[in-house]
Design a protein around this motif. Sequence first.
Motif, short mmCIF file in Angstrom:
data_model
loop_
_atom_site.label_atom_id
_atom_site.label_comp_id
_atom_site.label_asym_id
_atom_site.label_seq_id
_atom_site.Cartn_x
_atom_site.Cartn_y
_atom_site.Cartn_z
N GLU A 68 0.83 -1.21 0.00
CA GLU A 68 0.00 0.00 0.00
C GLU A 68 0.87 1.27 0.00
O GLU A 68 0.61 2.21 -0.74
N TYR A 69 1.90 1.27 0.82
CA TYR A 69 2.79 2.43 0.90
C TYR A 69 3.60 2.58 -0.39
O TYR A 69 3.85 3.68 -0.83
N PHE A 70 3.97 1.46 -1.00
CA PHE A 70 4.67 1.50 -2.28
C PHE A 70 3.80 2.21 -3.33
O PHE A 70 4.27 3.09 -4.05
N THR A 101 8.53 -11.91 -6.48
CA THR A 101 8.59 -11.67 -5.03
C THR A 101 8.51 -10.21 -4.62
O THR A 101 8.23 -9.91 -3.46
N LYS A 102 8.78 -9.28 -5.56
CA LYS A 102 8.74 -7.88 -5.15
C LYS A 102 8.57 -6.92 -6.32
O LYS A 102 8.78 -7.27 -7.47
N ASN A 103 8.15 -5.70 -5.98
CA ASN A 103 8.10 -4.56 -6.89
C ASN A 103 9.15 -3.58 -6.40
O ASN A 103 9.33 -3.41 -5.19
N ILE A 117 13.34 1.76 -3.45
CA ILE A 117 12.15 1.44 -2.68
C ILE A 117 11.59 0.13 -3.23
O ILE A 117 11.41 -0.01 -4.43
N TYR A 118 11.35 -0.81 -2.33
CA TYR A 118 10.75 -2.06 -2.81
C TYR A 118 9.69 -2.55 -1.83
O TYR A 118 9.68 -2.21 -0.66
N SER A 119 8.80 -3.34 -2.39
CA SER A 119 7.71 -3.93 -1.62
C SER A 119 7.67 -5.42 -1.95
O SER A 119 7.63 -5.80 -3.13
N LYS A 120 7.71 -6.23 -0.92
CA LYS A 120 7.55 -7.67 -1.13
C LYS A 120 6.10 -7.93 -1.49
O LYS A 120 5.19 -7.32 -0.95
N ILE A 121 5.91 -8.81 -2.42
CA ILE A 121 4.55 -9.12 -2.88
C ILE A 121 3.97 -10.22 -1.99
O ILE A 121 4.60 -11.26 -1.76
N SER A 122 2.78 -9.94 -1.51
CA SER A 122 2.09 -10.92 -0.67
C SER A 122 1.55 -12.03 -1.55
O SER A 122 0.96 -11.77 -2.60
N PHE A 123 1.74 -13.25 -1.11
CA PHE A 123 1.17 -14.38 -1.82
C PHE A 123 -0.26 -14.55 -1.34
O PHE A 123 -0.51 -14.70 -0.17
N ASN A 124 -1.19 -14.47 -2.27
CA ASN A 124 -2.60 -14.55 -1.92
C ASN A 124 -3.27 -15.61 -2.79
O ASN A 124 -3.81 -15.28 -3.85
N PRO A 125 -3.23 -16.88 -2.36
CA PRO A 125 -3.85 -17.93 -3.20
C PRO A 125 -5.36 -17.73 -3.28
O PRO A 125 -6.00 -17.41 -2.29
N GLN A 126 -5.88 -17.91 -4.44
CA GLN A 126 -7.32 -17.69 -4.68
C GLN A 126 -8.10 -18.95 -4.47
O GLN A 126 -7.83 -19.99 -4.80
#
Length: 126
Positions: A68-70, A101-103, A117-126
């Motif tokens: 969100e902050y990214f 894994t990140k942006n 600046i980087y943000s780790k990507i959350s793994f969100n299985p659907q």
Amino acid sequence: MNINLVKFIVPCIDSIIAKNFYKRIFGFGSIKEEDKTIIVKINNTLKFKLEECEDYINNHYIFEVDEEYFKFIISNIKKEKLYFGDDINNLENKKIKKTSTKNEIYFIDPNSHLFQIYSKISFNPQ
């Protein structure tokens, strides 16, 4: 061992320009201003001490932020029409480096410091 970095000196040509830039891009607030030195609060534990000096080296600052902050930072950079890039050697392509894994982005502040600046990507299985 518990160790925390609580304050980091950021050399500046103009501390007021730096303070205003950090406020607009990151939402950082200043907590103390004296002469040409300004303390900026990054979070509950870390502060930048913006200190004006004639001779200084450019620093490389790396921040891990949440997704969100990214997005907030990217939005502010785009609003200001600032250059940013997806690689340390290409700071003007206005691309976000996206991996599984990140942006991540890189940009230069008004005092020529490099920000990563980087943000780790959350793994969100659907």
